[in-house]
Motif scaffolding. Structure first.
Motif, PDB file in Angstrom:
ATOM      1  N   GLU A 222      36.179 -34.022  30.868  1.00  0.00           N
ATOM      2  CA  GLU A 222      36.637 -35.242  31.744  1.00  0.00           C
ATOM      3  C   GLU A 222      37.599 -34.972  32.480  1.00  0.00           C
ATOM      4  N   LEU A 231      35.683 -38.934  36.053  1.00  0.00           N
ATOM      5  CA  LEU A 231      34.698 -38.080  36.087  1.00  0.00           C
ATOM      6  C   LEU A 231      34.179 -37.406  34.796  1.00  0.00           C
ATOM      7  N   ALA A 233      31.853 -33.970  33.277  1.00  0.00           N
ATOM      8  CA  ALA A 233      31.216 -32.921  33.667  1.00  0.00           C
ATOM      9  C   ALA A 233      30.883 -32.077  32.287  1.00  0.00           C
ATOM     10  N   THR A 234      29.585 -31.325  32.689  1.00  0.00           N
ATOM     11  CA  THR A 234      29.177 -30.517  31.514  1.00  0.00           C
ATOM     12  C   THR A 234      28.790 -29.035  32.178  1.00  0.00           C
ATOM     13  N   LEU A 298      27.964 -32.841  37.153  1.00  0.00           N
ATOM     14  CA  LEU A 298      29.236 -33.786  36.986  1.00  0.00           C
ATOM     15  C   LEU A 298      28.546 -35.243  37.584  1.00  0.00           C
ATOM     16  N   SER A 299      29.264 -36.150  36.897  1.00  0.00           N
ATOM     17  CA  SER A 299      29.026 -37.502  37.090  1.00  0.00           C
ATOM     18  C   SER A 299      29.979 -38.301  37.537  1.00  0.00           C
ATOM     19  N   ARG A 304      25.437 -38.001  40.485  1.00  0.00           N
ATOM     20  CA  ARG A 304      25.341 -36.778  39.651  1.00  0.00           C
ATOM     21  C   ARG A 304      24.840 -35.738  40.702  1.00  0.00           C
TER      22      ARG A 304
END
Length: 350
Positions: A222, A231, A233-234, A298-299, A304
């Motif tokens: 995060e 934001l 993200a993975t 990431l969003s 996305r």
């Protein structure tokens, strides 16, 4: 063993294109003469012959002739830590002829089983690797070991020479690629670190560290965008270009989503649509085997962004462009570029 090649600002400013095919055509013609020079131990003659051919691929590459693992000699053409050139060095090695009794080929320096028996002249002093010791520290939850190196001659050397000697020793002890994978901060010291261990123990420490990262993991992160928006993200963990040296094509997929929460993050039907899209993308990439990798997504602020790295010779970009045709929440986009250093995902590299 003698090291050749130099990278400087003038050379890096004018890099030529990929001359891999031309190099191997030259190699076939020049090999009889090269074999004679190596057999005679004429190092200067070898340098005069090989250096221009390697520079024609890219003047930033570094090369050396070293003892081979299975052949008498190994020709190593390496990026020497330059992530921008790593894929080129690996393509050079992939295009090499089959190894034989005299020659084998490597895109990075290999670990030397006799490393601790080596003694080099460094700045006019004897640099015997069996007198090298390390202070080792593994930062918590990091796939790296920080190294403080000490040798009795380091007090006589300038800082740059100490670092060069340390890097070369690490390459011989671990192999250049494992240094890139597992070694973090490198500090040459003029004093012996507390709890220093002999250099012979470093490969075992690295092997133990690596054993904890054998499976595939993803991290949920995060943060905030540059504008201060939340934001999420993975990213794969560990995420390192050295593990995928031929994947230098960056495919960035941007998907606007219609349903978002108060922070601008996906919610409701959009969250499901994004999940479905990435499942279909993952299935397509799986068909490409080792030629493509979903690195991170990431969003933020209603978008996305999915980062994929691929071999440019693969169909990964085609698959991405085909998949976005079915996206129904705004105008999707696919941007394709050359990114051998994985700069686009640099915050997620480990």
């Amino acid at each position: 063993m003698r090291l050749f090649g130099r990278k400087d600002e003038e050379e890096e400013a004018g890099r030529p294109g990929d001359g891999v095919a031309a190099f191997w055509a030259w190699w076939q013609e020049a090999r009889p003469r090269l074999d004679s020079l190596v057999a005679a131990g004429t190092a200067d003659g070898v340098e005069e012959l090989v250096a221009p051919a390697v520079a024609a691929i890219d003047p930033g590459l570094v090369w050396e002739v070293a003892p081979g693992r299975n052949a008498a000699h190994a020709l190593v053409v390496t990026a020497a830590g330059d992530a921008e050139l790593r894929s080129l060095a690996h393509r050079w090695a992939r295009a090499a002829p089959p190894a034989d009794l005299l020659w084998e080929f490597h895109p990075s320096r290999q670990a030397n089983p006799q490393a601790l028996e080596l003694t080099l002249d460094v700045g006019g002093f004897e640099f015997a690797l069996d007198k090298l010791v390390f202070g080792l520290r593994v930062p918590r939850n990091q796939p790296r070991v920080d190294v403080t190196a000490h040798h009795p001659i380091f007090g006589e050397l300038d800082e740059e020479t100490r670092l060069e000697a340390t890097l070369l020793a690490l390459d011989w002890l671990l192999g250049e690629d494992d240094v890139a994978r597992w070694v973090g901060e490198i500090t040459p010291a003029t004093f012996q670190p507390i709890d220093a261990v002999a250099a012979v123990h470093l490969p075992a420490v690295v092997a133990d560290l690596a054993s904890g990262y054998e499976g595939e993991e993803w991290l949920l992160l995060e943060g905030q965008t540059g504008e201060g928006a939340p934001l999420v993200a993975t990213a794969r963990f560990p995420l390192r270009p050295v593990d995928h040296p031929l994947l230098d094509q960056h495919i960035e997929i941007t998907l606007p989503y219609a349903h978002r929460d108060a922070d601008g993050l996906p919610a409701g039907d959009s969250l499901k649509a994004l999940s479905d899209f990435e499942e279909r993308l993952a299935a397509r990439l799986l068909q490409l085997r080792d030629d493509a990798l979903l690195a991170a997504h990431l969003s933020a602020a209603g978008h996305r962004v999915v980062h994929v790295y691929a071999d440019p010779a693969s169909d990964a970009a085609i698959h991405a462009k085909e998949l976005i045709a079915s996206w129904q929440e705004g105008e999707p986009r696919v941007d394709v570029g050359h990114d051998p250093a994985w700069a686009a995902v640099s915050p997620f590299l480990s």
